[in-house]
Write an enzyme that holds these catalytic residues in place. Structure first.
Site, mmCIF file in Angstrom:
data_model
loop_
_atom_site.group_PDB
_atom_site.id
_atom_site.type_symbol
_atom_site.label_atom_id
_atom_site.label_comp_id
_atom_site.label_asym_id
_atom_site.label_seq_id
_atom_site.Cartn_x
_atom_site.Cartn_y
_atom_site.Cartn_z
ATOM 1 N N HIS A 1 77.845 15.476 45.679
ATOM 2 C CA HIS A 1 77.339 14.528 46.676
ATOM 3 C C HIS A 1 75.887 14.855 47.027
ATOM 4 C CE1 HIS A 1 77.435 12.367 50.664
ATOM 5 N NE2 HIS A 1 76.527 13.297 50.920
ATOM 6 N N GLU A 2 75.607 16.117 47.306
ATOM 7 C CA GLU A 2 74.252 16.508 47.697
ATOM 8 C C GLU A 2 73.254 16.318 46.551
ATOM 9 O OE1 GLU A 2 73.272 17.060 50.666
ATOM 10 O OE2 GLU A 2 75.322 16.882 51.416
ATOM 11 N N HIS B 1 71.795 12.853 46.064
ATOM 12 C CA HIS B 1 70.630 12.526 46.891
ATOM 13 C C HIS B 1 69.336 12.861 46.154
ATOM 14 C CE1 HIS B 1 72.888 11.414 50.370
ATOM 15 N NE2 HIS B 1 73.323 12.619 50.660
ATOM 16 N N GLU C 1 74.691 7.734 52.363
ATOM 17 C CA GLU C 1 75.815 8.667 52.365
ATOM 18 C C GLU C 1 77.009 8.075 51.612
ATOM 19 O OE1 GLU C 1 75.723 11.733 53.219
ATOM 20 O OE2 GLU C 1 73.683 11.598 53.949
#
Length: 302
Positions: free
Chosen positions: A144-145, A148, A219
């Site tokens: 997930h990070e 970004h 997100e």
């Protein structure tokens, strides 16, 4: 030769929102600086130097400032073999260069990414997160990070937040110092000075809302991209549920220290159930995130 795109699923919705946000923020920035130049005509060189300098500093050093503020310290593969191993697997899956790896000594279970590009990216996990998650859950959070970084929305959020920060500072200076006291009330320049706090407050409010709307979507986009890359949306859903449940057990003082950095974190930290921060959260609700992952899981099973 430019490097090919990563294997993270592209998100046209995110790209469109980032472009729109940057365009609107740019318009606000032009108007804001224009008002300052009109109100403080004799000081225009200083205004341009200060605003330009702050913008450059925000873009080039904000990631380092944020990482320092959240207590991130870079670690080697020898110091954190499991964390490095997980990030190595994600990089191989996504066909991405490896970011710098860091750990923050905090019991708040969280993770974040900073950096204006893949070359300067840093991915950090807290000791509280590493202690609580299973390997598959940790992989989902770190994927997930890293999405970004792949989608470059970290850099966009950094730039987009600059104008709001600047307008907020000027509003506070105006309220504390009293711009209007320096000029007579019937002087046109004095009237412009009176308007500076009001315009600054409006600019701050608009930029705040724009960045919050972008932040919530990004997100969801990162959850979706991570679930598709790893093929295990259930692991990410489990991590979200576990981290959300553990937040209630964290001391209030630690949560308050973490709140200013919520826009960077995997999961926002709130020091009280009725916190005003929840009304303007940088993240979608847990239910929204779990519903999306459930739908992705259903789609993948087909």
């Amino acid at each position: 030769m430019p490097r090919a795109r990563s294997r993270y699923a592209p998100d046209r919705g995110l790209t469109g929102r980032m472009v729109t946000t940057m365009f609107l923020i740019g318009l606000l920035y032009v108007v804001f600086v224009g008002v300052l130049l009109a109100a403080l005509r004799g000081s225009w060189p200083i205004i341009l130097i200060i605003t330009g300098g702050l913008f450059i500093a925000q873009f080039w050093f904000s990631d380092r400032i944020a990482a320092y503020g959240m207590g991130a310290r870079e670690v080697t593969p020898e110091q954190a073999p499991e964390l490095h191993g997980t990030i190595d697997r994600i990089c191989a899956l996504a066909d991405m260069p490896k970011p710098r790896v860091a750990i923050a000594d905090s019991d708040v279970p969280n993770a974040f990414a900073t950096g204006r590009s893949e070359k300067t990216a840093l991915v950090c996990a807290t000791t509280g997160l590493l202690r609580r998650l299973e390997p598959e859950e940790l992989e989902g959070v770190l994927a997930h990070e890293m999405s970004h970084v792949a989608h470059r929305d970290v850099a966009v959020m950094t730039i987009a937040s600059f104008l709001g920060v600047l307008a907020g500072v000027i509003t506070r200076i105006a309220l504390w110092g009293g711009f209007a006291r320096s000029r007579p009330g019937n002087d046109p320049a004095g009237i412009l000075l009176l308007l500076i706090p009001l315009i600054s407050a409006v600019v701050y409010a608009i930029s705040f809302l724009l960045t919050r709307l972008l932040s919530r979507y990004r997100e969801l986009s990162a959850d979706r991209a991570a679930a598709l890359l790893t093929g295990r949306p259930s692991a990410l859903a489990s991590a979200l549920t576990k981290v959300s449940g553990q937040m209630a057990r964290i001391p209030t003082e630690d949560l308050r220290k973490a709140e200013p950095y919520n826009a960077f974190y995997f999961m926002p930290a709130f020091s009280a159930k009725e916190s005003m921060g929840r009304l303007f959260s940088s993240h979608p609700t847990l239910e929204q995130r779990l519903d999306q992952l459930s739908q992705i899981s259903t789609d993948l099973s087909r």
